[in-house]
Scaffold this active site. Structure first.
Site, short mmCIF file in Angstrom:
data_model
loop_
_atom_site.label_atom_id
_atom_site.label_comp_id
_atom_site.label_asym_id
_atom_site.label_seq_id
_atom_site.Cartn_x
_atom_site.Cartn_y
_atom_site.Cartn_z
N GLY A 45 0.83 -1.20 0.00
CA GLY A 45 0.00 0.00 0.00
C GLY A 45 0.86 1.25 0.00
O GLY A 45 2.00 1.23 0.48
N GLN A 50 2.92 9.90 1.42
CA GLN A 50 4.22 9.22 1.43
C GLN A 50 5.08 9.57 0.22
O GLN A 50 6.26 9.23 0.18
CB GLN A 50 4.03 7.69 1.48
CG GLN A 50 3.38 7.23 2.78
CD GLN A 50 3.28 5.71 2.81
OE1 GLN A 50 2.33 5.15 2.30
NE2 GLN A 50 4.26 5.05 3.41
N CYS A 98 6.03 -0.20 7.31
CA CYS A 98 5.61 0.96 6.52
C CYS A 98 6.81 1.47 5.73
O CYS A 98 7.91 1.56 6.28
CB CYS A 98 5.09 2.05 7.46
SG CYS A 98 4.55 3.55 6.63
N LEU A 99 6.60 1.79 4.46
CA LEU A 99 7.71 2.27 3.63
C LEU A 99 8.28 3.58 4.17
O LEU A 99 9.43 3.91 3.90
CB LEU A 99 7.23 2.45 2.18
CG LEU A 99 6.80 1.16 1.48
CD1 LEU A 99 6.27 1.46 0.08
CD2 LEU A 99 7.93 0.14 1.42
N HIS A 140 -4.39 0.93 7.73
CA HIS A 140 -3.02 1.44 7.77
C HIS A 140 -2.86 2.60 6.77
O HIS A 140 -2.35 3.67 7.12
CB HIS A 140 -2.03 0.31 7.45
CG HIS A 140 -0.60 0.75 7.38
ND1 HIS A 140 0.38 0.29 8.23
CD2 HIS A 140 0.03 1.62 6.54
CE1 HIS A 140 1.53 0.87 7.93
NE2 HIS A 140 1.34 1.68 6.89
N GLU A 141 -3.32 2.37 5.54
CA GLU A 141 -3.13 3.39 4.50
C GLU A 141 -4.00 4.62 4.73
O GLU A 141 -3.54 5.76 4.55
CB GLU A 141 -3.42 2.81 3.11
CG GLU A 141 -2.50 1.68 2.68
CD GLU A 141 -1.02 2.00 2.83
OE1 GLU A 141 -0.63 3.17 2.68
OE2 GLU A 141 -0.25 1.07 3.13
N HIS A 144 -2.74 7.15 7.11
CA HIS A 144 -1.76 8.10 6.56
C HIS A 144 -2.46 9.39 6.11
O HIS A 144 -1.88 10.48 6.19
CB HIS A 144 -1.04 7.50 5.34
CG HIS A 144 0.12 6.61 5.69
ND1 HIS A 144 1.22 7.04 6.39
CD2 HIS A 144 0.35 5.30 5.41
CE1 HIS A 144 2.08 6.04 6.52
NE2 HIS A 144 1.57 4.96 5.93
NI NI Z 1 2.51 3.10 5.85
#
Ligand code: NI
Length: 184
Positions: A45, A50, A98-99, A140-141, A144
């Protein structure tokens, strides 16, 4: 085009992202770039903050899990202006990464079932009840988009344990296999 991923410490990750309108410039290209960036970094995701944009756009791919879960084969979706209407179901603990937090993996407890509304790439509205792994990734996404990260859901003790890694990111010294944009 692969875009650099913004890392912990970047203010955009703490902003509440704005809904967009159908006249948002080059949206198709943006979504294509987000998919390419996400897949290149081995993520499932990616949320627009991000990549530095405070807008409500998310891409999710569950295809990498399709060996174990055949129902996820070719699952690649973009979500425009998503909002979680309700979190319900059993609370389930699962390890997340998470990236934007390279090298950190922590167990996060989340509801197993959610009701969401969003628009697809063509700005057609959808309202769905989602369960299981997709509900996890969506929470999660979509977090953000509200300026939240998964480490906001862990205990003070666990947060203390990862403080060193977070400080490394704040110093601009984090490492990963993909291109990043760190604060320094
Ligand atoms: Ni993340």
């Amino acid at each position: 085009m692969i875009l650099p991923i913004y890392v912990y410490g970047q203010p955009v990750l703490r902003k509440v992202a704005e809904d967009i309108t159908p006249d948002y410039p080059n949206l198709k290209e943006l979504i294509a770039n987000m998919f390419e960036t996400m897949v290149h970094a081995d993520g499932v995701g990616l949320a627009a903050p991000q990549i530095g944009l405070p807008i409500r756009v998310v891409t999710i791919t569950l295809d990498p899990l399709s060996e174990d879960y055949p129902e996820f084969k070719d699952f690649n979706k973009a979500y425009i202006n998503p909002h979680i209407l309700e979190v319900a179901g059993e609370e389930v603990s699962m390890e997340e990464g998470c990236l934007s937090l390279p090298g950190i993996h922590e167990t996060v407890k989340r509801g197993d079932k959610i009701r969401v509304k969003y628009m697809d790439e063509n700005f057609v509205e959808h309202e769905e009840v989602v369960e299981g792994y997709l509900a996890r990734v969506m929470q999660h996404e979509f977090d953000h988009l509200d300026g939240k990260m998964f480490i906001d859901h862990i205990s003070a003790l666990r947060k203390q344990m990862i403080k060193g890694k977070l400080n490394t990111m704040l110093k601009g010294k984090a490492r990963s296999s993909y291109k990043m944009k760190q604060v320094k």
